[in-house]
Design an enzyme around this catalytic site. Structure first.
Site, PDB file in Angstrom:
ATOM      1  N   ARG A  71       8.911-122.152  44.774  1.00 27.72           N
ATOM      2  CA  ARG A  71       9.191-120.933  46.038  1.00 27.72           C
ATOM      3  C   ARG A  71       7.613-120.157  45.560  1.00 27.72           C
ATOM      4  O   ARG A  71       7.500-120.312  45.187  1.00 27.72           O
ATOM      5  CB  ARG A  71       9.997-120.291  45.272  1.00 27.72           C
ATOM      6  CG  ARG A  71      11.374-120.328  45.620  1.00 27.72           C
ATOM      7  CD  ARG A  71      12.581-118.784  44.685  1.00 27.72           C
ATOM      8  NE  ARG A  71      12.086-119.296  43.132  1.00 27.72           N
ATOM      9  CZ  ARG A  71      11.481-118.564  42.423  1.00 27.72           C
ATOM     10  NH1 ARG A  71      11.149-117.312  43.303  1.00 27.72           N
ATOM     11  NH2 ARG A  71      11.458-118.187  41.172  1.00 27.72           N
ATOM     12  N   TYR A 200      10.291-127.165  50.870  1.00 27.86           N
ATOM     13  CA  TYR A 200      10.800-127.457  49.560  1.00 27.86           C
ATOM     14  C   TYR A 200      11.896-126.640  49.447  1.00 27.86           C
ATOM     15  O   TYR A 200      11.807-125.972  49.922  1.00 27.86           O
ATOM     16  CB  TYR A 200       9.542-127.302  48.573  1.00 27.86           C
ATOM     17  CG  TYR A 200      10.406-126.318  47.362  1.00 27.86           C
ATOM     18  CD1 TYR A 200      10.427-127.279  45.818  1.00 27.86           C
ATOM     19  CD2 TYR A 200      10.913-125.033  46.500  1.00 27.86           C
ATOM     20  CE1 TYR A 200      10.660-126.928  44.949  1.00 27.86           C
ATOM     21  CE2 TYR A 200      11.014-124.811  45.148  1.00 27.86           C
ATOM     22  CZ  TYR A 200      11.271-125.929  44.715  1.00 27.86           C
ATOM     23  OH  TYR A 200      11.742-125.721  43.341  1.00 27.86           O
ATOM     24  N   GLY A 201      13.346-126.912  48.023  1.00 23.59           N
ATOM     25  CA  GLY A 201      14.476-126.132  48.190  1.00 23.59           C
ATOM     26  C   GLY A 201      14.602-124.845  48.123  1.00 23.59           C
ATOM     27  O   GLY A 201      14.951-124.072  48.956  1.00 23.59           O
ATOM     28  N   GLY A 202      14.236-124.330  46.720  1.00 20.86           N
ATOM     29  CA  GLY A 202      14.385-122.688  46.739  1.00 20.86           C
ATOM     30  C   GLY A 202      13.911-121.563  48.739  1.00 20.86           C
ATOM     31  O   GLY A 202      14.305-121.004  48.546  1.00 20.86           O
ATOM     32  N   LYS A 209      18.669-118.986  47.949  1.00 23.26           N
ATOM     33  CA  LYS A 209      18.128-117.249  46.996  1.00 23.26           C
ATOM     34  C   LYS A 209      17.781-116.565  48.415  1.00 23.26           C
ATOM     35  O   LYS A 209      17.424-115.433  47.718  1.00 23.26           O
ATOM     36  CB  LYS A 209      16.446-117.663  46.438  1.00 23.26           C
ATOM     37  CG  LYS A 209      16.385-119.167  45.263  1.00 23.26           C
ATOM     38  CD  LYS A 209      16.960-117.990  44.789  1.00 23.26           C
ATOM     39  CE  LYS A 209      16.845-119.519  43.002  1.00 23.26           C
ATOM     40  NZ  LYS A 209      17.507-118.982  41.783  1.00 23.26           N
ATOM     41  N   HIS A 229      21.539-112.827  40.007  1.00 20.28           N
ATOM     42  CA  HIS A 229      20.621-114.058  39.172  1.00 20.28           C
ATOM     43  C   HIS A 229      21.478-114.030  37.980  1.00 20.28           C
ATOM     44  O   HIS A 229      20.665-114.248  36.924  1.00 20.28           O
ATOM     45  CB  HIS A 229      19.288-114.087  39.123  1.00 20.28           C
ATOM     46  CG  HIS A 229      18.279-115.179  39.094  1.00 20.28           C
ATOM     47  ND1 HIS A 229      16.924-115.211  38.553  1.00 20.28           N
ATOM     48  CD2 HIS A 229      18.412-116.248  39.370  1.00 20.28           C
ATOM     49  CE1 HIS A 229      16.562-116.547  38.738  1.00 20.28           C
ATOM     50  NE2 HIS A 229      17.996-117.408  39.223  1.00 20.28           N
ATOM     51  N   SER A 251      13.499-116.950  36.686  1.00 21.91           N
ATOM     52  CA  SER A 251      13.849-118.666  36.745  1.00 21.91           C
ATOM     53  C   SER A 251      13.129-119.297  35.302  1.00 21.91           C
ATOM     54  O   SER A 251      12.180-119.475  34.904  1.00 21.91           O
ATOM     55  CB  SER A 251      12.862-119.123  37.834  1.00 21.91           C
ATOM     56  OG  SER A 251      13.274-118.164  38.489  1.00 21.91           O
ATOM     57  N   ALA A 252      13.727-120.891  34.897  1.00 23.48           N
ATOM     58  CA  ALA A 252      13.519-121.867  34.221  1.00 23.48           C
ATOM     59  C   ALA A 252      13.677-121.207  32.990  1.00 23.48           C
ATOM     60  O   ALA A 252      12.638-121.568  31.925  1.00 23.48           O
ATOM     61  CB  ALA A 252      12.475-122.263  34.403  1.00 23.48           C
ATOM     62  N   CYS A 253      14.008-120.555  32.375  1.00 22.30           N
ATOM     63  CA  CYS A 253      14.768-120.154  30.456  1.00 22.30           C
ATOM     64  C   CYS A 253      15.597-120.582  30.318  1.00 22.30           C
ATOM     65  O   CYS A 253      16.455-119.825  29.456  1.00 22.30           O
ATOM     66  CB  CYS A 253      14.713-118.349  30.922  1.00 22.30           C
ATOM     67  SG  CYS A 253      12.711-118.031  30.786  1.00 22.30           S
ATOM     68  N   LYS A 255      18.504-121.250  32.064  1.00 24.02           N
ATOM     69  CA  LYS A 255      20.619-121.086  32.500  1.00 24.02           C
ATOM     70  C   LYS A 255      20.965-122.210  32.691  1.00 24.02           C
ATOM     71  O   LYS A 255      22.584-122.161  31.789  1.00 24.02           O
ATOM     72  CB  LYS A 255      20.458-120.036  33.449  1.00 24.02           C
ATOM     73  CG  LYS A 255      20.638-118.336  33.718  1.00 24.02           C
ATOM     74  CD  LYS A 255      20.299-117.861  34.539  1.00 24.02           C
ATOM     75  CE  LYS A 255      19.861-118.423  36.509  1.00 24.02           C
ATOM     76  NZ  LYS A 255      18.978-118.141  37.165  1.00 24.02           N
ATOM     77  N   ASN A 257      21.079-124.746  31.269  1.00 27.72           N
ATOM     78  CA  ASN A 257      21.503-125.557  29.829  1.00 27.72           C
ATOM     79  C   ASN A 257      22.600-124.165  28.870  1.00 27.72           C
ATOM     80  O   ASN A 257      23.683-125.233  28.400  1.00 27.72           O
ATOM     81  CB  ASN A 257      20.165-124.997  28.556  1.00 27.72           C
ATOM     82  CG  ASN A 257      19.395-126.154  29.054  1.00 27.72           C
ATOM     83  OD1 ASN A 257      19.601-127.240  29.841  1.00 27.72           O
ATOM     84  ND2 ASN A 257      17.680-125.816  28.598  1.00 27.72           N
ATOM     85  N   ASP A 280      23.899-120.251  38.009  1.00 27.09           N
ATOM     86  CA  ASP A 280      22.289-119.064  38.436  1.00 27.09           C
ATOM     87  C   ASP A 280      22.289-118.415  40.203  1.00 27.09           C
ATOM     88  O   ASP A 280      21.715-117.165  39.007  1.00 27.09           O
ATOM     89  CB  ASP A 280      21.672-120.758  39.981  1.00 27.09           C
ATOM     90  CG  ASP A 280      20.261-120.238  40.317  1.00 27.09           C
ATOM     91  OD1 ASP A 280      20.002-119.380  39.166  1.00 27.09           O
ATOM     92  OD2 ASP A 280      19.982-120.585  40.739  1.00 27.09           O
ATOM     93  N   SER A 382       9.845-130.168  39.205  1.00 26.04           N
ATOM     94  CA  SER A 382      10.883-131.470  40.217  1.00 26.04           C
ATOM     95  C   SER A 382      12.098-130.830  39.617  1.00 26.04           C
ATOM     96  O   SER A 382      12.560-130.492  38.573  1.00 26.04           O
ATOM     97  CB  SER A 382      10.322-132.998  39.655  1.00 26.04           C
ATOM     98  OG  SER A 382      10.569-133.157  38.243  1.00 26.04           O
ATOM     99  N   ARG A 383      13.425-131.205  40.637  1.00 30.09           N
ATOM    100  CA  ARG A 383      14.826-130.808  40.779  1.00 30.09           C
ATOM    101  C   ARG A 383      15.947-132.258  40.925  1.00 30.09           C
ATOM    102  O   ARG A 383      15.488-133.343  41.550  1.00 30.09           O
ATOM    103  CB  ARG A 383      14.966-130.333  41.897  1.00 30.09           C
ATOM    104  CG  ARG A 383      13.961-128.883  41.472  1.00 30.09           C
ATOM    105  CD  ARG A 383      14.213-127.938  40.572  1.00 30.09           C
ATOM    106  NE  ARG A 383      13.509-126.537  40.921  1.00 30.09           N
ATOM    107  CZ  ARG A 383      14.231-125.108  40.625  1.00 30.09           C
ATOM    108  NH1 ARG A 383      15.385-125.088  40.259  1.00 30.09           N
ATOM    109  NH2 ARG A 383      13.127-124.507  40.190  1.00 30.09           N
ATOM    110  N   GLY A 509      22.830-125.822  22.604  1.00 30.31           N
ATOM    111  CA  GLY A 509      23.991-126.178  21.428  1.00 30.31           C
ATOM    112  C   GLY A 509      24.273-124.608  21.096  1.00 30.31           C
ATOM    113  O   GLY A 509      25.373-123.830  20.641  1.00 30.31           O
TER     114      GLY A 509
HETATM  115  C1  OXD Z   1      14.739-120.443  40.063  1.00 31.22           C
HETATM  116  C2  OXD Z   1      15.329-121.284  40.363  1.00 31.22           C
HETATM  117  O1  OXD Z   1      14.268-120.585  40.454  1.00 31.22           O
HETATM  118  O2  OXD Z   1      16.905-121.708  40.207  1.00 31.22           O
HETATM  119  O3  OXD Z   1      15.063-119.475  39.520  1.00 31.22           O
HETATM  120  O4  OXD Z   1      15.215-121.873  41.286  1.00 31.22           O
HETATM  121 MN    MN Z   2      17.939-119.161  40.077  1.00 37.64          MN
END
Ligand code: OXD
Ligand code: MN
Length: 602
Positions: A71, A200-202, A209, A229, A251-253, A255, A257, A280, A382-383, A509
């Site tokens: 993004r 790109y995706g986002g 988003k 979010h 992002s990327a913390c 979620k 998982n 998400d 990468s996604r 877990g």
């Molecule tokens: C983000 C996503 O960047 O979910 O938050 O892709």
């Molecule tokens: Mn997100």
């Protein structure tokens, strides 16, 4: 062939067609036949690659341009007629000016191309919480991703009906994928999104988003609901009762998982289960019974691949085993499958890395790159785009149009020292404050520096479609409406480190152990200790049975829960600086909460 009689849709599509001048217009009905033809076409042109049909049936691979992998927050705009309605945390431009700037860029941009008209529903078809969007795009990749991420095709128009004008108009063109001309623009007052020069995706899956957070948060503000979010998960207890919670992390913390976690053995043996509703985004609305209900507006997972493995997230990995699109991961040419860092310790020998170069993966990852780290075969952002229905732990309420009742909301971030493992807010408004002061280290999901601490209120900094100060006031107002039914609010931090910088808490877990305490608090079954920042568990109330081998003792839990007053006083300075940006707009309630925290810190 148009699939609707809705004149608002038809007129707008016609206007955008006249502007972008495609050779052809194709309405996406969502049929397998049509999608198969598009898959074949994308494979024939080299836009996508089919993966091993035995090992990864129905899966496709796509590589974006190296300049287009995340993004782009500096090129993302909220265009409201008044600047103050976008607020100090968004890029703003006058809508008239922005339309004037972008219109020439879209003029004729689809010449020689096909325009795909994608109707889609965010939220289950027939849900009172769902909303319809139409995305126009010149990218088959977008069509195929939208098919996974949304309820796409003719079904969405059924939800809209013939008269309604309540649909979000999304116009996307990859144009030349020129980073200089890249714009991701939301016009919340017009229900409109214009995205250009990205693939790109986002930036281009406009339902995610752009709509489900930026436009929807604005709609929620006007209409009295919330777009957040947040992941949504259900915790089933041994008696069969399921409690639903939402959680917001930057992002990327982790979620995805947390949304799909597998409880530790001790919990599983007792009969605990975790069910995923979303990973998400949550749309939340007060139900007739007064409780807050949530739906996941999406229909799939657009997850970060690196780090996903059978141990970190078995359910996510399983979700990617069929009908999934992989973007910017590496290819194992020996068997035409995919690989990414953290999948296993065996990078393929005969590999193609994410930029398209054929390499010996083992040698490649052994070389230290410019960033001082081993070279990456897969891009860090990468996604996988995986259908929710593939997920082994998908909730049976996933398609419930009414959503699920929310008992607790969890905030969190990546803080090495400040935030304890878990604490509960004193009440709703204090919880809003806790969300408003969220901060985290930046990650690879957005372009820019990695590892810098930034304030990210409610994990909405890049996604709030209006003034963040009005957004906090909206939260406060929702609390008044919800009253006794308001979910309890918590904050967690899985990322505390020791003096050598190692994570102390095992996470994944084992985060179930923290969720367990949260649920017990919701049910009034466990006491807490009042501290300056909120209610904390007594260390012995966090179940650490089975964690001995990870070195987790009650003393370690005590350490994880400790509140360093000096750290917090330092943090208060950062909060004040951040709050100052909002000037007069900062809600009184937030000022009061900050003063309260300062006083309690002494
Ligand atoms: C983000 C996503 O960047 O979910 O938050 O892709
Ligand atoms: Mn997100």
């Amino acid at each position: 062939m148009p699939m609707t009689n809705n004149q608002n849709v038809l007129k707008w599509v016609e206007e955008m067609q006249a502007l972008t001048k495609p050779d052809k217009v194709v309405w996406i009905d969502g049929s397998e036949e049509q999608l198969n033809a598009l898959r074949d076409e994308a494979v024939a042109t080299g836009e996508m690659q089919r993966l091993n049909p035995e090992k990864l049936p129905g899966c496709l691979y796509h590589r974006t341009k190296p300049n287009d992998v995340a993004r782009v927050e500096d090129r993302t705009f909220i265009c409201t007629s008044k600047k103050e309605n976008a607020g100090p945390t968004n890029n703003w431009c006058d809508p008239k000016e922005m339309y004037a700037k972008l219109t020439p860029m879209y003029d004729g941009v689809m010449k020689g191309r096909t325009m795909y008209v994608i109707p889609y529903s965010m939220g289950p078809i027939g849900s009172p919480l769902a909303k319809v969007g139409v995305e126009l795009t010149d990218s088959i990749y977008v069509v195929l991703n939208m098919d996974i991420m949304t309820r796409m095709g003719a079904q969405a128009f059924k939800n809209l009906g013939d008269e309604s004008n309540d649909f979000v108009r999304g116009l996307h063109s990859k144009a030349n994928v020129d980073p200089e001309g890249r714009y991701i623009v939301q016009f919340p007052e017009d229900n409109t999104i214009w995205s250009i020069n990205s693939a790109y995706g986002g930036n281009v899956l406009l339902g995610k988003k752009c709509f489900a957070l930026r436009i929807a948060s604005y709609q929620g503000w006007k209409e009295g609901w919330m777009a957040e979010h947040m992941l949504i998960l259900g915790i089933e207890k041994p008696d069969g009762d399921i409690k639903y919670v939402t959680a917001a992390f930057p992002s990327a913390c982790g979620k995805t998982n947390l949304a799909m976690l597998i409880p530790p053995e001790g919990y599983r043996n007792k009969g605990y289960k975790v069910w995923t509703v979303g990973d998400d985004i949550a749309w939340l609305k007060q139900g007739e019974d007064g409780k807050l209900y949530a739906i996941n507006p999406e229909n799939g997972f657009f997850g970060v691949a690196p780090g996903t493995n059978a141990k970190s997230n078995f359910n996510a990995l399983e979700s990617t085993k069929k009908n999934t699109i992989f973007t910017n991961v590496a290819i194992n040419n020996d068997d035409n499958t995919v690989w990414w860092e953290g999948l296993d310790k065996n990078p393929p020998v005969n590999a193609t890395e994410w930029k398209g170069a054929k390499v010996n993966g083992k040698e490649y990852t052994a070389v230290i790159g410019a960033d001082g780290k081993p070279q990456k075969l897969a891009h860090p952002n990468s996604r996988f785009t995986a259908p929710a229905e593939n997920c082994p732990c998908i909730s049976k309420e996933f398609n419930n149009p009414q959503g699920v009742p929310i008992s607790a909301m969890i905030f969190g971030g990546r803080r090495a020292k400040t935030a304890p493992l878990v604490y509960q807010s004193f009440d709703w408004n204090h919880g809003v404050f806790v969300g408003s002061i969220m901060a985290s280290e930046t990650t690879a999901a957005a372009a820019g520096a990695v590892g810098v601490v930034r304030r990210d209120p409610m994990a909405m900094l890049p996604f709030c479609g209006y003034n963040m100060a009005d957004y906090w006031q909206h939260w406060v107002d929702m609390g008044v409406k919800l009253g006794e039914n308001a979910p309890k609010i918590f904050n967690v931090n899985w990322f505390r480190t020791d003096d050598e910088g190692h994570f102390i808490w095992p996470g994944f877990g084992d985060n179930m152990r923290v969720l367990d305490w949260i649920i017990q608090r919701v049910e009034g079954k466990v006491d807490a200790v009042e501290t300056a920042i909120g209610y904390e568990p007594k260390p012995e109330d966090i179940n650490i049975e089975g964690l001995e081998s990870d070195g987790i003792t009650v003393d370690v839990v005590k350490e994880l829960l400790s509140v360093d007053v000096d750290c917090w006083k330092e943090d208060v300075k950062g909060i004040k600086e951040f709050y100052a940006k909002f000037g007069d707009k900062l809600p009184e309630e937030m000022k009061k909460q900050l003063a309260g925290l300062e006083e309690r810190l002494g």
